[in-house]
Design a protein around this motif. Structure first.
Motif, PDB file in Angstrom:
ATOM      1  N   PRO A  12       0.824  -1.209   0.000  1.00  0.00           N
ATOM      2  CA  PRO A  12       0.000   0.000   0.000  1.00  0.00           C
ATOM      3  C   PRO A  12       0.864   1.267   0.000  1.00  0.00           C
ATOM      4  O   PRO A  12       1.913   1.304   0.660  1.00  0.00           O
ATOM      5  CB  PRO A  12      -0.795  -0.104   1.307  1.00  0.00           C
ATOM      6  N   PRO A  13       0.443   2.301  -0.704  1.00  0.00           N
ATOM      7  CA  PRO A  13       1.240   3.528  -0.804  1.00  0.00           C
ATOM      8  C   PRO A  13       1.605   4.140   0.554  1.00  0.00           C
ATOM      9  O   PRO A  13       2.726   4.622   0.734  1.00  0.00           O
ATOM     10  CB  PRO A  13       0.346   4.477  -1.610  1.00  0.00           C
ATOM     11  N   LEU A  14       0.694   4.106   1.509  1.00  0.00           N
ATOM     12  CA  LEU A  14       0.997   4.673   2.823  1.00  0.00           C
ATOM     13  C   LEU A  14       2.126   3.890   3.495  1.00  0.00           C
ATOM     14  O   LEU A  14       3.032   4.476   4.086  1.00  0.00           O
ATOM     15  CB  LEU A  14      -0.256   4.679   3.712  1.00  0.00           C
ATOM     16  N   LEU A  15       2.113   2.573   3.366  1.00  0.00           N
ATOM     17  CA  LEU A  15       3.184   1.763   3.942  1.00  0.00           C
ATOM     18  C   LEU A  15       4.509   2.038   3.234  1.00  0.00           C
ATOM     19  O   LEU A  15       5.561   2.104   3.870  1.00  0.00           O
ATOM     20  CB  LEU A  15       2.846   0.265   3.890  1.00  0.00           C
ATOM     21  N   VAL A  16       4.463   2.219   1.930  1.00  0.00           N
ATOM     22  CA  VAL A  16       5.674   2.549   1.172  1.00  0.00           C
ATOM     23  C   VAL A  16       6.269   3.857   1.689  1.00  0.00           C
ATOM     24  O   VAL A  16       7.487   3.972   1.870  1.00  0.00           O
ATOM     25  CB  VAL A  16       5.392   2.617  -0.343  1.00  0.00           C
ATOM     26  N   ALA A  38      13.264  -0.647   7.820  1.00  0.00           N
ATOM     27  CA  ALA A  38      12.656  -0.547   6.485  1.00  0.00           C
ATOM     28  C   ALA A  38      12.487  -1.939   5.882  1.00  0.00           C
ATOM     29  O   ALA A  38      11.423  -2.270   5.348  1.00  0.00           O
ATOM     30  CB  ALA A  38      13.505   0.346   5.579  1.00  0.00           C
ATOM     31  N   GLU A  39      13.534  -2.751   5.986  1.00  0.00           N
ATOM     32  CA  GLU A  39      13.463  -4.112   5.438  1.00  0.00           C
ATOM     33  C   GLU A  39      12.413  -4.944   6.170  1.00  0.00           C
ATOM     34  O   GLU A  39      11.673  -5.720   5.546  1.00  0.00           O
ATOM     35  CB  GLU A  39      14.832  -4.784   5.526  1.00  0.00           C
ATOM     36  N   ALA A  40      12.335  -4.769   7.477  1.00  0.00           N
ATOM     37  CA  ALA A  40      11.323  -5.501   8.259  1.00  0.00           C
ATOM     38  C   ALA A  40       9.922  -5.083   7.834  1.00  0.00           C
ATOM     39  O   ALA A  40       9.033  -5.931   7.684  1.00  0.00           O
ATOM     40  CB  ALA A  40      11.524  -5.248   9.759  1.00  0.00           C
ATOM     41  N   LEU A  41       9.721  -3.789   7.617  1.00  0.00           N
ATOM     42  CA  LEU A  41       8.408  -3.305   7.190  1.00  0.00           C
ATOM     43  C   LEU A  41       8.013  -3.850   5.819  1.00  0.00           C
ATOM     44  O   LEU A  41       6.841  -4.149   5.587  1.00  0.00           O
ATOM     45  CB  LEU A  41       8.378  -1.777   7.190  1.00  0.00           C
ATOM     46  N   VAL A  42       8.984  -3.992   4.923  1.00  0.00           N
ATOM     47  CA  VAL A  42       8.683  -4.578   3.613  1.00  0.00           C
ATOM     48  C   VAL A  42       8.185  -6.009   3.811  1.00  0.00           C
ATOM     49  O   VAL A  42       7.132  -6.395   3.276  1.00  0.00           O
ATOM     50  CB  VAL A  42       9.916  -4.548   2.679  1.00  0.00           C
ATOM     51  N   GLU A  43       8.922  -6.804   4.567  1.00  0.00           N
ATOM     52  CA  GLU A  43       8.517  -8.203   4.782  1.00  0.00           C
ATOM     53  C   GLU A  43       7.195  -8.302   5.532  1.00  0.00           C
ATOM     54  O   GLU A  43       6.340  -9.121   5.188  1.00  0.00           O
ATOM     55  CB  GLU A  43       9.606  -8.964   5.538  1.00  0.00           C
ATOM     56  N   LEU A  44       7.036  -7.474   6.569  1.00  0.00           N
ATOM     57  CA  LEU A  44       5.791  -7.519   7.336  1.00  0.00           C
ATOM     58  C   LEU A  44       4.610  -7.022   6.511  1.00  0.00           C
ATOM     59  O   LEU A  44       3.492  -7.538   6.657  1.00  0.00           O
ATOM     60  CB  LEU A  44       5.939  -6.703   8.620  1.00  0.00           C
ATOM     61  N   GLN A  67       5.571 -17.337  13.936  1.00  0.00           N
ATOM     62  CA  GLN A  67       6.915 -17.740  13.522  1.00  0.00           C
ATOM     63  C   GLN A  67       7.425 -16.854  12.390  1.00  0.00           C
ATOM     64  O   GLN A  67       8.585 -16.473  12.373  1.00  0.00           O
ATOM     65  CB  GLN A  67       6.944 -19.209  13.099  1.00  0.00           C
ATOM     66  N   ASN A  68       6.544 -16.513  11.456  1.00  0.00           N
ATOM     67  CA  ASN A  68       6.944 -15.611  10.369  1.00  0.00           C
ATOM     68  C   ASN A  68       7.360 -14.244  10.906  1.00  0.00           C
ATOM     69  O   ASN A  68       8.354 -13.665  10.454  1.00  0.00           O
ATOM     70  CB  ASN A  68       5.809 -15.450   9.359  1.00  0.00           C
ATOM     71  N   ILE A  69       6.614 -13.725  11.862  1.00  0.00           N
ATOM     72  CA  ILE A  69       6.946 -12.434  12.462  1.00  0.00           C
ATOM     73  C   ILE A  69       8.268 -12.543  13.217  1.00  0.00           C
ATOM     74  O   ILE A  69       9.130 -11.661  13.128  1.00  0.00           O
ATOM     75  CB  ILE A  69       5.807 -11.953  13.382  1.00  0.00           C
ATOM     76  N   HIS A  70       8.462 -13.637  13.938  1.00  0.00           N
ATOM     77  CA  HIS A  70       9.712 -13.867  14.673  1.00  0.00           C
ATOM     78  C   HIS A  70      10.899 -13.914  13.696  1.00  0.00           C
ATOM     79  O   HIS A  70      11.965 -13.340  13.971  1.00  0.00           O
ATOM     80  CB  HIS A  70       9.619 -15.165  15.471  1.00  0.00           C
ATOM     81  N   THR A  71      10.719 -14.557  12.574  1.00  0.00           N
ATOM     82  CA  THR A  71      11.782 -14.648  11.571  1.00  0.00           C
ATOM     83  C   THR A  71      12.193 -13.254  11.088  1.00  0.00           C
ATOM     84  O   THR A  71      13.381 -12.974  10.914  1.00  0.00           O
ATOM     85  CB  THR A  71      11.337 -15.531  10.387  1.00  0.00           C
ATOM     86  N   VAL A  72      11.217 -12.376  10.883  1.00  0.00           N
ATOM     87  CA  VAL A  72      11.528 -11.001  10.486  1.00  0.00           C
ATOM     88  C   VAL A  72      12.322 -10.302  11.591  1.00  0.00           C
ATOM     89  O   VAL A  72      13.295  -9.601  11.318  1.00  0.00           O
ATOM     90  CB  VAL A  72      10.232 -10.223  10.150  1.00  0.00           C
ATOM     91  N   ALA A  73      11.933 -10.516  12.840  1.00  0.00           N
ATOM     92  CA  ALA A  73      12.647  -9.905  13.969  1.00  0.00           C
ATOM     93  C   ALA A  73      14.097 -10.388  14.025  1.00  0.00           C
ATOM     94  O   ALA A  73      15.013  -9.605  14.282  1.00  0.00           O
ATOM     95  CB  ALA A  73      11.930 -10.210  15.276  1.00  0.00           C
ATOM     96  N   VAL A  74      14.303 -11.664  13.762  1.00  0.00           N
ATOM     97  CA  VAL A  74      15.664 -12.218  13.759  1.00  0.00           C
ATOM     98  C   VAL A  74      16.454 -11.651  12.585  1.00  0.00           C
ATOM     99  O   VAL A  74      17.592 -11.203  12.739  1.00  0.00           O
ATOM    100  CB  VAL A  74      15.620 -13.765  13.682  1.00  0.00           C
ATOM    101  N   ARG A  75      15.853 -11.646  11.417  1.00  0.00           N
ATOM    102  CA  ARG A  75      16.543 -11.252  10.192  1.00  0.00           C
ATOM    103  C   ARG A  75      16.889  -9.764  10.146  1.00  0.00           C
ATOM    104  O   ARG A  75      17.945  -9.390   9.662  1.00  0.00           O
ATOM    105  CB  ARG A  75      15.671 -11.617   8.988  1.00  0.00           C
ATOM    106  N   HIS A  76      16.001  -8.917  10.677  1.00  0.00           N
ATOM    107  CA  HIS A  76      16.175  -7.480  10.456  1.00  0.00           C
ATOM    108  C   HIS A  76      16.281  -6.617  11.712  1.00  0.00           C
ATOM    109  O   HIS A  76      16.758  -5.485  11.619  1.00  0.00           O
ATOM    110  CB  HIS A  76      15.024  -6.935   9.608  1.00  0.00           C
ATOM    111  N   LEU A  77      15.806  -7.107  12.845  1.00  0.00           N
ATOM    112  CA  LEU A  77      15.688  -6.217  14.006  1.00  0.00           C
ATOM    113  C   LEU A  77      16.594  -6.588  15.182  1.00  0.00           C
ATOM    114  O   LEU A  77      16.440  -6.038  16.275  1.00  0.00           O
ATOM    115  CB  LEU A  77      14.225  -6.161  14.463  1.00  0.00           C
ATOM    116  N   GLY A  78      17.512  -7.507  14.976  1.00  0.00           N
ATOM    117  CA  GLY A  78      18.490  -7.808  16.029  1.00  0.00           C
ATOM    118  C   GLY A  78      17.992  -8.700  17.157  1.00  0.00           C
ATOM    119  O   GLY A  78      18.552  -8.689  18.256  1.00  0.00           O
ATOM    120  N   TYR A  79      16.958  -9.500  16.882  1.00  0.00           N
ATOM    121  CA  TYR A  79      16.426 -10.370  17.927  1.00  0.00           C
ATOM    122  C   TYR A  79      17.485 -11.353  18.444  1.00  0.00           C
ATOM    123  O   TYR A  79      17.564 -11.593  19.641  1.00  0.00           O
ATOM    124  CB  TYR A  79      15.207 -11.148  17.423  1.00  0.00           C
ATOM    125  N   GLY A  80      18.285 -11.905  17.553  1.00  0.00           N
ATOM    126  CA  GLY A  80      19.297 -12.885  17.966  1.00  0.00           C
ATOM    127  C   GLY A  80      20.279 -12.300  18.960  1.00  0.00           C
ATOM    128  O   GLY A  80      20.602 -12.918  19.977  1.00  0.00           O
TER     129      GLY A  80
END
Length: 135
Positions: A12-16, A38-44, A67-80
């Motif tokens: 959606p344009p607002l999310l972009v 930004a990358e997390a928002l694209v995936e989410l 699990q999908n949300i957790h994967t985004v947190a690990v990949r982009h937001l420093g969860y690990g």
């Protein structure tokens, strides 16, 4: 991110616009914890396009979606990194039943906090979207 960026073309344009703002904020203030947002928002955003029609907008409780949300947190937001830091702190507690009690309390706190942040994000997003339609 240019307007024709194929990475966000299906969102959606607002999310972009929010994704662009997050990317800009990450570049402008490297001290702020904005890397990966930004990358997390694209995936989410892509996940939301699939999940919202199927599951609605209430806080996700389906294990696969969580699990999908957790994967985004690990990949982009420093969860690990954050998880390792917590684990290192817990390892300093030598008595198992104390460590177990801390882990249970922490899990309960995370559960409540996750729902609160999910709903605050949802409320902010809906409010923002509603305001953008009233220009």
């Amino acid at each position: 991110m240019p307007r024709f960026d194929p990475l966000v073309a299906d969102l959606p344009p607002l999310l972009v616009d929010v994704i662009r703002a997050a990317a800009h904020a990450a570049q402008r203030d490297p001290r702020a914890a904005r890397r990966g947002e930004a990358e997390a928002l694209v995936e989410l955003g892509r996940l939301a396009r699939l999940a919202v029609p199927a599951h609605g907008v209430l806080a996700p409780v389906e294990p696969e979606l969580c699990q999908n949300i957790h994967t985004v947190a690990v990949r982009h937001l420093g969860y690990g990194r954050a998880s390792r830091s917590l684990r290192a702190g817990l390892d300093r507690v030598s008595v198992f039943h104390q460590r177990d009690a801390i882990e249970i309390a922490h899990a309960a706190m995370l559960s409540v906090t996750s729902v609160a942040y999910y709903y605050s994000g949802f409320a902010f997003g809906v409010t923002c979207g509603d305001r953008s339609g009233r220009r």
